[in-house]
Structure formats: structure tokens, C-alpha cells
Design a protein around this motif. Structure first.
Motif, short mmCIF file in Angstrom:
data_model
loop_
_atom_site.label_atom_id
_atom_site.label_comp_id
_atom_site.label_asym_id
_atom_site.label_seq_id
_atom_site.Cartn_x
_atom_site.Cartn_y
_atom_site.Cartn_z
N ALA A 1 -0.84 9.62 5.10
CA ALA A 1 -0.17 10.21 3.95
C ALA A 1 0.94 11.17 4.35
N ALA A 2 1.11 11.43 5.66
CA ALA A 2 2.11 12.40 6.09
C ALA A 2 3.50 11.93 5.70
N SER A 3 4.33 12.88 5.23
CA SER A 3 5.69 12.54 4.83
C SER A 3 6.55 12.33 6.06
N PRO A 4 7.34 11.24 6.13
CA PRO A 4 8.18 11.00 7.30
C PRO A 4 9.41 11.90 7.34
N MET B 1 4.04 0.37 5.06
CA MET B 1 4.75 1.58 5.51
C MET B 1 3.82 2.74 5.80
N GLY B 2 2.73 2.81 5.06
CA GLY B 2 1.92 4.02 5.02
C GLY B 2 2.18 4.74 3.71
N ALA B 3 1.20 5.48 3.23
CA ALA B 3 1.32 6.13 1.92
C ALA B 3 2.46 7.13 1.89
N GLY B 4 2.65 7.87 2.99
CA GLY B 4 3.72 8.87 3.02
C GLY B 4 5.10 8.27 2.90
N ALA C 1 2.87 17.34 1.99
CA ALA C 1 2.89 15.88 1.98
C ALA C 1 1.91 15.33 0.94
N ARG C 2 0.83 16.04 0.71
CA ARG C 2 -0.15 15.59 -0.31
C ARG C 2 0.48 15.66 -1.70
#
Length: 409
Positions: A282-285, A337-340, A309-310
Motif C-alpha cells: 500500500a506504500a505510495s510510490p 501495480m500494487g495498491a499504492g 500512504a494509508r
């Protein structure tokens, strides 16, 4: 017998006589002699009305310099000293070093605005011819008489511009409040599964925002403010009709769930590792602050602001159904991609508004590219930021008022 002196109107050299100069000369002739004007108050009015007069900040700087060459604070129409005759060098120094070629352009702008008149000598030089008693018999330079004659008109223009700016500021406030209310109400509707066509309401909301005028004037802002307020009232009515009745004060509260039954707590070995994996996923890129600055529309839907990021992923779950993205398209994107990164991509799509007609299909395309290792959110983010900066350039070029002496001078 002494010949009466001629007050020249035609400019020296190849410059033609303009209709503006003739009108200014006529207004000065029709204005009664003895009319007085406080030059710095009138100059302040010119600054307020500069948009109507089509004057830039440097033109106002030159006018400020010309006024400073007159020793009196109150200028009186009909007096013999309303013509100032500084040299180009002196005028450039008082105009903060504006070069001679630029001075000529801004002097022409002041003449076209009807604020000054040229009183050119036979050879085009600026000077004054002295009388035997030492006083000025005739001066050749820039006549400030039109500035004094139009003082009342300039005051009216300034008052009108101030009122226009006040009304525009009030409309901008109403638009901001309506935007915030609509976004939060749509978020509430998604979170509480309100039985209404929320995506259609969101599309209507986005269409209104995409049609925002680039020039913030009263006549262009008023229709948008009225439409947003009407939409806000309509959504509020829908939500109010779905609000459950209040619970009786004597009603018992829900028993607290035992810690062992908490779904977020598990005794299974490796649970901490899986939780950490979810956090990494969930981390933001990109930095959350950069995302918030680039996508202010996405921030409107955040329940508690956009700080972590949450918060980004939580807000994406609200925006996803409003954009009409199906659960399957969202799951495919998150898996690729991943949640983030998927949440950041959704924020960028929201900010682009109607430029992306089919957000779900667009996300699936990006998910396929991400699966092939050919996608990154950074180019999208940089392109959107560059586009916003290009749009902000006209607003950054607003004319600013130069410094000028206090009215009490």
C-alpha cells in the motif's frame, strides 16, 4: 504686443495625431479651471482601474515617476506648471532604470489611456522657456492636465473594479465551499452504500469543474457557483432521505468485541510478516505531499486529509466507484501495480477530469503495461504538474501595483 503662446497638441516627428489625444484635449478644455486632484489618491485609482485602462505595471511605474517631477501633492487644472519636462535619463532613473526604448512604449500607453498629453517642442526636446520674471512662460514635455481632468472618472472606475473584485472573491469562496461539500457528501454516500446514482452525480460534478472559467470574473463565476450550489443541495437532499432515525438514548450500546475476535489480530505464525507485506504493497510510490499538491481534487474526498500512504489508498476506495471503475478492473490494477501505485494512478485520472472518458478501460491498459514492466506513475505525475503550471502562467502575470508615496505626502 505679446503674441499668445500656442499649446501644441500634435506630436513631434513621424508620430500621427491620435483620436485619444484629441479626446483628452477636449476633456481638458471642457473641464472647469481650478479643479483640483490629489495626485497620489488619483494615482491609486489608476492602479485599481489599470485593467480597464490596459496599463501594465511598468506603465504605472512611469506614471508614478512623471507625477514625482511635480513638486505639489494637489494638482490644479489651469495652472501653468502642469507640464513636466524631465530628460530621458532623469525619467529612467526615477522609473527604476527602465531603458529609453521601453520608456517610449510606456509613455505611448499612458497617452493612449488618456492620462497625459505630449506638448512637444519644435525640435522634440523637453525644456521650459523662462519669463523675464523667472517664472515658466511655456514648458514642453508631458502635460498632466488630462490626469487631473479625469480624476472623478478614475475614482468611479476604481470603485467599480473594487466592487467587481469583492464580488468575484465572494463567488470563489462559494465555489470552494460547494466543491468541498459535494466531494464529502459523495464520499459519505459511497462509504454508507446510499441507494443513489452516485457516479452520475459525480460525473455532473466533474463536468462543472472541467468547465471552470480560466478568467475569474463575476459574470463567468456566477453561473458556476449557482450550478454547484444547486447540485450540493440536491445531493444533500438524497443523503438526508437515507439517514436512519436517531437511536433512543436508553438503547444499549453494542457490546465490545473481545480482543481474540478482532479480525486485525491473529495468533497465526507469520501474521506480522503478512501485515508488513500489506503495508509495503500500500506504500505510495510518490511523496504524499507532492500527490496532494498535484491532485487537489483527490484531496477533497479524503476523510481525514491526505497525510499518509494509508490515506491515499482509503481515498482511492471512495473515488473508485465514483469514476465508474469496476471492482474487477480495480483488482486487476492493484494486482499488477500494487495498491499504492494504483491509488496514485487513480488520483491522477481523477485530476485529469473529462480528458479520460473511460477510467476503467484506461486502468486496465495501464495494468497490462505494469505487468510487462513498462509503466511508472512518475511520468504521468510530471506531465500533469507541467500542464497545471502552464495553465497557471496567465494568472501569475497579473498586473501588480508599484510602490508610490503615501496619500498623506
Amino acid at each position: 504686443m505679446q503674441m499668445p503662446g500656442l499649446n501644441p497638441t500634435a506630436p513631434f516627428g513621424p508620430r500621427p495625431l491620435s483620436a485619444t489625444a484629441l479626446r483628452a484635449q477636449r476633456d481638458v478644455t471642457l473641464c472647469p479651471a481650478g479643479k483640483a486632484a490629489h495626485k497620489w489618491k488619483t494615482f491609486r485609482h489608476v492602479c485599481e482601474a489599470r485593467a480597464e485602462l490596459r496599463l501594465s505595471d511598468r506603465s504605472l511605474t512611469v506614471l508614478n515617476a512623471l507625477l514625482s517631477f511635480h513638486p505639489d501633492t494637489v494638482l490644479t487644472l489651469g495652472s501653468d506648471d502642469l507640464v513636466v519636462f524631465p530628460s530621458n535619463r532623469e525619467l529612467s532613473v526615477r522609473s527604476h532604470g527602465i531603458p529609453a526604448s521601453t520608456l517610449r512604449r510606456h509613455i505611448a500607453a499612458l497617452v493612449n489611456a488618456g492620462l497625459i498629453l505630449r506638448r512637444d517642442s519644435p525640435n522634440g526636446k523637453r525644456y521650459a522657456r523662462r519669463a523675464p520674471g523667472g517664472g515658466i512662460e511655456q514648458a514642453f514635455g508631458f502635460d498632466l492636465s488630462p490626469f487631473v481632468a479625469s480624476a472623478d472618472e478614475l475614482a468611479d472606475r476604481a470603485a467599480r473594479m473594487i466592487e467587481e473584485r469583492r464580488a468575484a472573491d465572494s463567488l470563489r469562496e462559494q465555489i470552494t465551499l460547494a466543491r468541498r461539500d459535494i466531494a464529502k457528501m459523495l464520499s459519505y454516500g459511497v462509504e454508507h452504500n446510499v441507494d443513489a446514482d452516485l457516479p452520475a452525480l459525480h460525473r455532473e460534478f466533474r463536468d462543472l469543474l472541467d468547465g471552470r472559467p480560466r478568467v475569474s470574473r463575476r459574470e463567468t463565476l456566477e453561473p458556476l457557483a449557482l450550478a454547484l450550489i444547486e447540485l450540493s443541495k440536491r445531493i444533500l437532499g438524497i443523503l438526508e432521505s437515507h439517514v436512519a432515525p436517531a437511536t433512543h438514548p436508553d438503547a444499549g450500546t453494542e457490546p465490545q468485541r473481545p480482543a481474540a475476535e478482532d479480525p486485525n489480530i491473529s495468533d497465526t505464525p507469520g501474521a506480522e510478516t503478512s501485515h508488513a507485506d500489506r503495508q509495503d504493497n500500500a506504500a505510495s510510490p510518490v511523496p504524499v505531499r507532492l500527490l496532494a499538491e498535484t491532485c487537489p481534487d483527490f484531496v477533497d474526498y479524503a476523510r481525514h486529509g491526505l497525510r499518509t500512504a494509508r490515506d491515499v489508498t482509503d481515498t482511492a476506495t471512495i473515488v473508485r466507484p465514483l469514476l465508474g471503475v469496476s471492482p474487477s478492473a480495480w483488482e486487476e490494477t492493484c494486482a499488477a501495480m500494487g495498491a499504492g501505485p494504483a491509488s496514485v494512478t487513480l488520483a491522477l485520472i481523477l485530476q485529469r477530469g473529462s480528458a479520460i472518458r473511460n477510467p476503467g478501460g484506461y486502468l486496465r491498459t495501464l495494468a497490462r503495461r505494469a505487468s510487462a514492466g513498462q509503466f511508472s506513475v512518475w511520468p504521468m505525475l510530471m506531465a500533469l504538474g507541467a500542464s497545471q503550471r502552464r495553465k497557471d502562467v496567465p494568472a501569475a502575470r497579473k498586473l501588480s501595483s508599484p510602490s508610490f508615496p503615501d496619500e498623506s505626502a
